[in-house]
Design a protein around this motif. Sequence first.
Motif, PDB file in Angstrom:
ATOM      1  N   LEU A   4      -8.533 -32.973  64.308  1.00 19.15           N
ATOM      2  CA  LEU A   4      -7.229 -32.269  64.406  1.00 19.15           C
ATOM      3  C   LEU A   4      -7.174 -31.764  65.802  1.00 19.15           C
ATOM      4  O   LEU A   4      -7.932 -31.064  66.420  1.00 19.15           O
ATOM      5  CB  LEU A   4      -7.266 -31.062  63.425  1.00 19.15           C
ATOM      6  CG  LEU A   4      -6.981 -31.677  62.087  1.00 19.15           C
ATOM      7  CD1 LEU A   4      -7.942 -32.465  61.549  1.00 19.15           C
ATOM      8  CD2 LEU A   4      -6.754 -30.480  61.008  1.00 19.15           C
ATOM      9  N   GLU A   6      -4.720 -28.816  67.999  1.00 20.80           N
ATOM     10  CA  GLU A   6      -3.530 -27.964  68.059  1.00 20.80           C
ATOM     11  C   GLU A   6      -2.950 -27.923  69.583  1.00 20.80           C
ATOM     12  O   GLU A   6      -3.651 -28.374  70.434  1.00 20.80           O
ATOM     13  CB  GLU A   6      -4.064 -26.640  67.682  1.00 20.80           C
ATOM     14  CG  GLU A   6      -4.506 -26.446  66.519  1.00 20.80           C
ATOM     15  CD  GLU A   6      -5.930 -26.703  66.476  1.00 20.80           C
ATOM     16  OE1 GLU A   6      -6.547 -26.132  65.338  1.00 20.80           O
ATOM     17  OE2 GLU A   6      -6.591 -27.028  67.203  1.00 20.80           O
ATOM     18  N   CYS A  22       0.165 -29.448  65.184  1.00 16.98           N
ATOM     19  CA  CYS A  22      -1.236 -29.988  65.042  1.00 16.98           C
ATOM     20  C   CYS A  22      -1.287 -31.503  64.571  1.00 16.98           C
ATOM     21  O   CYS A  22      -0.556 -31.782  63.514  1.00 16.98           O
ATOM     22  CB  CYS A  22      -1.873 -29.195  63.901  1.00 16.98           C
ATOM     23  SG  CYS A  22      -3.419 -29.655  63.268  1.00 16.98           S
ATOM     24  N   TRP A  36      -2.784 -23.499  58.186  1.00 18.24           N
ATOM     25  CA  TRP A  36      -3.009 -22.612  59.615  1.00 18.24           C
ATOM     26  C   TRP A  36      -3.824 -21.364  59.165  1.00 18.24           C
ATOM     27  O   TRP A  36      -3.507 -20.432  58.288  1.00 18.24           O
ATOM     28  CB  TRP A  36      -1.806 -22.306  60.167  1.00 18.24           C
ATOM     29  CG  TRP A  36      -0.805 -23.589  60.749  1.00 18.24           C
ATOM     30  CD1 TRP A  36       0.106 -24.128  59.942  1.00 18.24           C
ATOM     31  CD2 TRP A  36      -1.135 -24.023  62.060  1.00 18.24           C
ATOM     32  NE1 TRP A  36       0.252 -25.514  61.170  1.00 18.24           N
ATOM     33  CE2 TRP A  36      -0.191 -24.826  62.302  1.00 18.24           C
ATOM     34  CE3 TRP A  36      -1.993 -23.868  63.091  1.00 18.24           C
ATOM     35  CZ2 TRP A  36      -0.290 -25.756  63.302  1.00 18.24           C
ATOM     36  CZ3 TRP A  36      -1.792 -24.353  64.169  1.00 18.24           C
ATOM     37  CH2 TRP A  36      -1.021 -25.496  64.328  1.00 18.24           C
ATOM     38  N   CYS A  96      -5.434 -24.934  62.972  1.00 20.04           N
ATOM     39  CA  CYS A  96      -5.330 -25.772  61.721  1.00 20.04           C
ATOM     40  C   CYS A  96      -6.248 -26.467  60.975  1.00 20.04           C
ATOM     41  O   CYS A  96      -7.346 -26.733  61.561  1.00 20.04           O
ATOM     42  CB  CYS A  96      -4.203 -26.800  61.885  1.00 20.04           C
ATOM     43  SG  CYS A  96      -4.711 -28.415  62.971  1.00 20.04           S
ATOM     44  N   GLY A 115      -9.318 -28.094  63.258  1.00 19.75           N
ATOM     45  CA  GLY A 115      -9.166 -28.205  65.120  1.00 19.75           C
ATOM     46  C   GLY A 115      -9.927 -27.242  65.924  1.00 19.75           C
ATOM     47  O   GLY A 115     -10.649 -26.418  65.438  1.00 19.75           O
TER      48      GLY A 115
END
Length: 124
Positions: A4, A6, A22, A36, A96, A115
Amino acid sequence: QAQLVESGGGLVQAGDSLRLSCVASIRTFSRYTMGWFRQAPGKEREYVAAISWNGGRTYFADSVKGRFTISRDNAKNTVYLQMNSLKSEDTAVYYCAAHGRDAIPRSSHEYDYWGQGTQVTVSS
């Protein structure tokens, strides 16, 4: 292994808006609940918002309700966090996360993938 990433953070003034994105490298992204979270210096990571696999259900922390919206585009494997009327207390690193079951948890421990985070700084 899922990844992930962001983006969209930055330095803004109180009252401004930002949109975080994301992008998830998950083969079955459309099956995942996305969330989030944020973490301010010296504080624990806290839940901000989450969205169900098809976008039909969204939930928000009380601190951001009415100011933030969450959305997703499954065709682009992307989830967004639109942040309006930003306040200095929104300053944090925003993360995220992906949850691989049909639930919308608020606990960070329930999420499978994360992330690296993006910094949001709101000056007053």
